[in-house]
Design an enzyme around this catalytic site. Sequence first.
Site, PDB file in Angstrom:
ATOM      1  N   ASP A 181      -7.255   0.410   4.636  1.00 41.15           N
ATOM      2  CA  ASP A 181      -5.049  -0.097   5.241  1.00 41.15           C
ATOM      3  C   ASP A 181      -5.090  -1.449   5.922  1.00 41.15           C
ATOM      4  O   ASP A 181      -6.374  -2.392   6.067  1.00 41.15           O
ATOM      5  CB  ASP A 181      -4.564   0.723   5.051  1.00 41.15           C
ATOM      6  CG  ASP A 181      -3.316   0.767   5.235  1.00 41.15           C
ATOM      7  OD1 ASP A 181      -2.595   0.169   3.939  1.00 41.15           O
ATOM      8  OD2 ASP A 181      -2.472   0.424   5.940  1.00 41.15           O
ATOM      9  N   TYR A 307       3.964  -5.352  10.076  1.00 35.93           N
ATOM     10  CA  TYR A 307       4.764  -5.587   8.912  1.00 35.93           C
ATOM     11  C   TYR A 307       5.721  -6.768   9.732  1.00 35.93           C
ATOM     12  O   TYR A 307       5.730  -8.387   8.764  1.00 35.93           O
ATOM     13  CB  TYR A 307       5.381  -4.349   8.832  1.00 35.93           C
ATOM     14  CG  TYR A 307       4.439  -3.419   7.713  1.00 35.93           C
ATOM     15  CD1 TYR A 307       4.008  -3.773   6.626  1.00 35.93           C
ATOM     16  CD2 TYR A 307       3.974  -3.186   8.334  1.00 35.93           C
ATOM     17  CE1 TYR A 307       3.329  -3.229   5.798  1.00 35.93           C
ATOM     18  CE2 TYR A 307       3.088  -1.662   7.281  1.00 35.93           C
ATOM     19  CZ  TYR A 307       3.068  -1.968   6.003  1.00 35.93           C
ATOM     20  OH  TYR A 307       2.514  -1.122   5.182  1.00 35.93           O
ATOM     21  N   HIS A 359      -5.707   6.392  -0.404  1.00 34.07           N
ATOM     22  CA  HIS A 359      -5.382   6.012   0.478  1.00 34.07           C
ATOM     23  C   HIS A 359      -5.860   6.711   1.436  1.00 34.07           C
ATOM     24  O   HIS A 359      -6.445   5.330   2.855  1.00 34.07           O
ATOM     25  CB  HIS A 359      -4.223   5.006   0.163  1.00 34.07           C
ATOM     26  CG  HIS A 359      -3.460   4.628   1.584  1.00 34.07           C
ATOM     27  ND1 HIS A 359      -4.019   3.146   1.375  1.00 34.07           N
ATOM     28  CD2 HIS A 359      -3.373   3.961   2.232  1.00 34.07           C
ATOM     29  CE1 HIS A 359      -2.749   2.747   1.950  1.00 34.07           C
ATOM     30  NE2 HIS A 359      -2.460   3.417   2.590  1.00 34.07           N
TER      31      HIS A 359
END
Length: 383
Positions: A181, A307, A359
């Site tokens: 990730d 983000y 993940h």
Amino acid sequence: MTFTPFRIDVSDEVLDDLRARVARTRFTDRSGDRPWQGGADPDYLRDLVSYWADGFDWRAREAELNALPHYRAKIGGRRLHFVRVAGKRPAGAPAPLPLILSHGWPSSFVEMLPLVDRLTDPARYGGDPAEAFDVVVPSLPGFLWSELPEGPLTRAAMARTLHLLMTDILGHHRYGAFGGDVGGVVTGWLGALYPEQVAGIHMIHPPFPASFDAHPLSPAEQAYLDAEVAYDRTDGGYSAIMGTRPDTIAAALIDSPVGLAAWLVDKYRDWSDNHGELESRFDRDTLLTIITLYWASGSIGSSFRQYFDFDHNSPRPDITVPAAFTVSTEPSQANFPRQIAERACTDIRHWSEPGRGGHFMPLEEPDLLAGELTRFFTSLHRP
């Protein structure tokens, strides 16, 4: 630059406040007619929160975590938390290649701990003790007790911080890097920016190139990119709000422990290889350890910064160091074409699609992944 020992020490006051807030939780009704259809399932949350209040032993988990050697270092004036564990090698064995293992979101250093055991003490798991590695596991900037740097939190900025940790702080002249990730993207940047010191990289989420303009997309590449867009229409709400209004959602999550639990648990269920049964992959103690760490450190808002700052990222150079991939099994990675990774990496040495492990693969399939890491990085370090 130096580093100092660090202990996780959550005060009784923080824990008492957490229990009081949990006891006052109000739950919403389920949207839709199926569990998890509209996100974190209220019935599951009730059960999890009940255990959090009356069954979960944080002090026992805190003691287990503190059995590991934790440190903090100042890099660029900002503190970075990390775990560093030396490999258990036979006397006279050559020094190993140090490895740095980088987590993603919504994760923490806890995700990497099953790998730490297997990589630093392989004999305990039936492996060759001469293949033990020295392992470093950071909390990425903005996560837990690692502070945000000055300026935008870009992938390159995180890579620079981790490189300084490995070289200037810990004194390693050459090392390997693994991640998934966000930690995987940072791992790719480490390989791109520091090819003289980074011996190789290993990732569970293969990278995209800086541009697809070099040659036309193949049918497989186009199909994957189309499928990714379609999947984001059902899964991308979390990243949209964290990328555009992080302070709004963070205000709710830093004040409500159950809201925080819902935000995190939803992704642990959606992105892991659990076939709809979350606790087939993660026991409640593990989930609540991760959630409690976010709560106690008050870092959920700062974990969103990468983000919010995404548009500050520049195109990443090609990755020329040896690269290996053990592709995760999760919706966003389904049918990922190797050609996409080959646009980004010039020297792919290993490509594996095991068909299990999602993940959070270090937690889900630690034996599988530790074996892949050992074979790849050992091959780079042999004379």
